[in-house]
Every structure is written in structure tokens, then in C-alpha cells.
Design a protein around this motif. Structure first.
Motif, PDB file in Angstrom:
ATOM      1  N   THR A 196       0.827  -1.203   0.000  1.00 51.85           N
ATOM      2  CA  THR A 196       0.000   0.000   0.000  1.00 51.85           C
ATOM      3  C   THR A 196       0.866   1.260   0.000  1.00 51.85           C
ATOM      4  O   THR A 196       0.602   2.207  -0.755  1.00 51.85           O
ATOM      5  CB  THR A 196      -0.933   0.005   1.224  1.00 51.85           C
ATOM      6  N   VAL A 197       1.925   1.262   0.799  1.00 54.58           N
ATOM      7  CA  VAL A 197       2.821   2.420   0.842  1.00 54.58           C
ATOM      8  C   VAL A 197       3.536   2.589  -0.495  1.00 54.58           C
ATOM      9  O   VAL A 197       3.657   3.708  -1.010  1.00 54.58           O
ATOM     10  CB  VAL A 197       3.830   2.275   2.009  1.00 54.58           C
ATOM     11  N   ILE A 198       3.997   1.502  -1.073  1.00 54.37           N
ATOM     12  CA  ILE A 198       4.673   1.565  -2.380  1.00 54.37           C
ATOM     13  C   ILE A 198       3.716   2.074  -3.446  1.00 54.37           C
ATOM     14  O   ILE A 198       4.083   2.911  -4.283  1.00 54.37           O
ATOM     15  CB  ILE A 198       5.244   0.182  -2.753  1.00 54.37           C
ATOM     16  N   ARG A 199       2.463   1.610  -3.418  1.00 57.86           N
ATOM     17  CA  ARG A 199       1.480   2.052  -4.402  1.00 57.86           C
ATOM     18  C   ARG A 199       1.201   3.545  -4.272  1.00 57.86           C
ATOM     19  O   ARG A 199       1.154   4.272  -5.269  1.00 57.86           O
ATOM     20  CB  ARG A 199       0.186   1.265  -4.244  1.00 57.86           C
ATOM     21  N   LEU A 200       1.023   4.021  -3.043  1.00 52.53           N
ATOM     22  CA  LEU A 200       0.754   5.446  -2.846  1.00 52.53           C
ATOM     23  C   LEU A 200       1.928   6.305  -3.289  1.00 52.53           C
ATOM     24  O   LEU A 200       1.745   7.358  -3.917  1.00 52.53           O
ATOM     25  CB  LEU A 200       0.410   5.708  -1.384  1.00 52.53           C
ATOM     26  N   PHE A 201       3.142   5.872  -2.996  1.00 48.52           N
ATOM     27  CA  PHE A 201       4.334   6.612  -3.423  1.00 48.52           C
ATOM     28  C   PHE A 201       4.443   6.620  -4.951  1.00 48.52           C
ATOM     29  O   PHE A 201       4.758   7.652  -5.553  1.00 48.52           O
ATOM     30  CB  PHE A 201       5.587   6.001  -2.793  1.00 48.52           C
ATOM     31  N   ALA A 202       4.176   5.478  -5.572  1.00 45.74           N
ATOM     32  CA  ALA A 202       4.235   5.403  -7.037  1.00 45.74           C
ATOM     33  C   ALA A 202       3.152   6.264  -7.675  1.00 45.74           C
ATOM     34  O   ALA A 202       3.389   6.895  -8.712  1.00 45.74           O
ATOM     35  CB  ALA A 202       4.096   3.954  -7.491  1.00 45.74           C
ATOM     36  N   GLU A 203       1.966   6.313  -7.087  1.00 47.60           N
ATOM     37  CA  GLU A 203       0.910   7.176  -7.627  1.00 47.60           C
ATOM     38  C   GLU A 203       1.293   8.643  -7.511  1.00 47.60           C
ATOM     39  O   GLU A 203       1.010   9.431  -8.418  1.00 47.60           O
ATOM     40  CB  GLU A 203      -0.403   6.916  -6.902  1.00 47.60           C
ATOM     41  N   PHE A 204       1.932   9.018  -6.416  1.00 47.30           N
ATOM     42  CA  PHE A 204       2.388  10.398  -6.252  1.00 47.30           C
ATOM     43  C   PHE A 204       3.422  10.756  -7.314  1.00 47.30           C
ATOM     44  O   PHE A 204       3.326  11.806  -7.967  1.00 47.30           O
ATOM     45  CB  PHE A 204       2.971  10.584  -4.849  1.00 47.30           C
ATOM     46  N   LEU A 205       4.415   9.876  -7.491  1.00 46.21           N
ATOM     47  CA  LEU A 205       5.439  10.144  -8.511  1.00 46.21           C
ATOM     48  C   LEU A 205       4.858  10.143  -9.921  1.00 46.21           C
ATOM     49  O   LEU A 205       5.282  10.929 -10.768  1.00 46.21           O
ATOM     50  CB  LEU A 205       6.562   9.116  -8.402  1.00 46.21           C
ATOM     51  N   ALA A 206       3.901   9.270 -10.172  1.00 44.16           N
ATOM     52  CA  ALA A 206       3.291   9.217 -11.499  1.00 44.16           C
ATOM     53  C   ALA A 206       2.513  10.492 -11.794  1.00 44.16           C
ATOM     54  O   ALA A 206       2.521  10.988 -12.928  1.00 44.16           O
ATOM     55  CB  ALA A 206       2.368   8.002 -11.602  1.00 44.16           C
ATOM     56  N   GLY A 207       1.864  11.034 -10.793  1.00 43.24           N
ATOM     57  CA  GLY A 207       1.122  12.277 -10.998  1.00 43.24           C
ATOM     58  C   GLY A 207       2.025  13.437 -11.338  1.00 43.24           C
ATOM     59  O   GLY A 207       1.727  14.237 -12.227  1.00 43.24           O
TER      60      GLY A 207
ATOM     61  N   CYS B   1       2.539   6.282 -18.827  1.00 45.10           N
ATOM     62  CA  CYS B   1       1.619   5.161 -19.053  1.00 45.10           C
ATOM     63  C   CYS B   1       2.208   3.858 -18.527  1.00 45.10           C
ATOM     64  O   CYS B   1       1.478   3.030 -17.966  1.00 45.10           O
ATOM     65  CB  CYS B   1       1.293   5.035 -20.540  1.00 45.10           C
ATOM     66  N   THR B   2       3.506   3.668 -18.689  1.00 40.73           N
ATOM     67  CA  THR B   2       4.126   2.448 -18.177  1.00 40.73           C
ATOM     68  C   THR B   2       4.136   2.438 -16.653  1.00 40.73           C
ATOM     69  O   THR B   2       3.959   1.387 -16.037  1.00 40.73           O
ATOM     70  CB  THR B   2       5.565   2.297 -18.705  1.00 40.73           C
ATOM     71  N   VAL B   3       4.305   3.600 -16.039  1.00 38.50           N
ATOM     72  CA  VAL B   3       4.246   3.673 -14.577  1.00 38.50           C
ATOM     73  C   VAL B   3       2.839   3.330 -14.093  1.00 38.50           C
ATOM     74  O   VAL B   3       2.671   2.653 -13.081  1.00 38.50           O
ATOM     75  CB  VAL B   3       4.692   5.072 -14.089  1.00 38.50           C
ATOM     76  N   GLU B   4       1.828   3.774 -14.830  1.00 36.73           N
ATOM     77  CA  GLU B   4       0.457   3.436 -14.460  1.00 36.73           C
ATOM     78  C   GLU B   4       0.204   1.937 -14.581  1.00 36.73           C
ATOM     79  O   GLU B   4      -0.551   1.367 -13.783  1.00 36.73           O
ATOM     80  CB  GLU B   4      -0.521   4.214 -15.325  1.00 36.73           C
ATOM     81  N   MET B   5       0.839   1.272 -15.529  1.00 36.76           N
ATOM     82  CA  MET B   5       0.711  -0.179 -15.635  1.00 36.76           C
ATOM     83  C   MET B   5       1.369  -0.875 -14.448  1.00 36.76           C
ATOM     84  O   MET B   5       0.853  -1.877 -13.941  1.00 36.76           O
ATOM     85  CB  MET B   5       1.335  -0.678 -16.940  1.00 36.76           C
ATOM     86  N   VAL B   6       2.506  -0.362 -14.005  1.00 36.93           N
ATOM     87  CA  VAL B   6       3.175  -0.926 -12.829  1.00 36.93           C
ATOM     88  C   VAL B   6       2.289  -0.755 -11.595  1.00 36.93           C
ATOM     89  O   VAL B   6       2.156  -1.671 -10.777  1.00 36.93           O
ATOM     90  CB  VAL B   6       4.560  -0.272 -12.621  1.00 36.93           C
ATOM     91  N   ILE B   7       1.659   0.401 -11.466  1.00 40.92           N
ATOM     92  CA  ILE B   7       0.753   0.642 -10.344  1.00 40.92           C
ATOM     93  C   ILE B   7      -0.426  -0.324 -10.393  1.00 40.92           C
ATOM     94  O   ILE B   7      -0.845  -0.865  -9.363  1.00 40.92           O
ATOM     95  CB  ILE B   7       0.274   2.105 -10.343  1.00 40.92           C
ATOM     96  N   ALA B   8      -0.943  -0.567 -11.575  1.00 42.92           N
ATOM     97  CA  ALA B   8      -2.045  -1.531 -11.713  1.00 42.92           C
ATOM     98  C   ALA B   8      -1.604  -2.928 -11.303  1.00 42.92           C
ATOM     99  O   ALA B   8      -2.370  -3.671 -10.686  1.00 42.92           O
ATOM    100  CB  ALA B   8      -2.559  -1.536 -13.149  1.00 42.92           C
ATOM    101  N   GLY B   9      -0.372  -3.298 -11.617  1.00 36.73           N
ATOM    102  CA  GLY B   9       0.157  -4.594 -11.194  1.00 36.73           C
ATOM    103  C   GLY B   9       0.292  -4.685  -9.678  1.00 36.73           C
ATOM    104  O   GLY B   9      -0.020  -5.724  -9.080  1.00 36.73           O
TER     105      GLY B   9
END
Length: 98
Positions: free
Chosen positions: A21-32, A78-86
Motif C-alpha cells: 500500500t505504501v509503495i502504491r501510494l508513493f508510485a501514484e504520487f510520482l506518477a502524478g 503510461c508504463t508507470v500506471e501499468m506498474v501501479i495496476a500490477g
């Protein structure tokens, strides 16, 4: 017996769920943040390629290279969003398992 094993698995997998969950939130922040930056760069590449081709400053091959570079900058978020989806998929699989 089965409920005890199920409870032990829940306790063992709780840190994994929290970490995901923490990794996902951090990745979503960086992706934004990166999506705004990279898509702006992609727009600059496309605009530059179109104007260079329109004014005859570069050959069509060089303009195509600029368009392709802009397209690659556009695809990075877009590739970062795919990683987040994974990550979300793995997280949901673990939650449904426990």
C-alpha cells in the motif's frame, strides 16, 4: 484448525499488505508529478517537429525522430500506471487470499 491457520496467515501477510500500500501510494504520487512533466516535454517535441517540418528547417527523417522521441516521453507515465495496476492486482490477490 483451519481458522487458526487462516488467522496466522493474515497476521503474517499484514506487513506485506502495508508495504504494498505504501509503495502504491508513493508510485501514484510520482506518477502524478512525472506525467505533467513528461507530457509537457512530449508536447514540446511534437510542436518543434511540426514547426521544423513546416518551415523546412529539418528533413522529414529528423522530424520523425523528434515525433518518436516525443511519443516515448508520452508513454513513460503510461508504463508507470501499468506498474501501479500490477501492484494493486498483487495487493488485491493477497487480500482475497487472507
Amino acid at each position: 484448525m483451519v481458522k487458526a491457520i487462516h488467522f496466522i496467515l493474515k497476521i503474517m501477510l499484514l506487513p506485506v499488505i502495508v508495504a504494498l500500500t505504501v509503495i502504491r501510494l508513493f508510485a501514484e504520487f510520482l506518477a502524478g508529478i512525472s506525467s505533467v512533466i513528461f507530457r509537457s516535454i512530449a508536447g514540446i517535441f511534437l510542436l518543434t517537429a511540426l514547426l521544423c517540418y513546416g518551415f523546412g528547417l529539418d528533413s522529414p527523417g529528423e522530424c520523425l525522430q523528434m515525433v518518436l522521441a516525443g511519443f516515448l516521453f508520452y508513454l513513460l507515465p503510461c508504463t508507470v500506471e501499468m506498474v501501479i495496476a500490477g501492484i494493486v492486482l498483487i495487493e488485491e490477490c493477497i487480500r482475497s487470499f487472507t
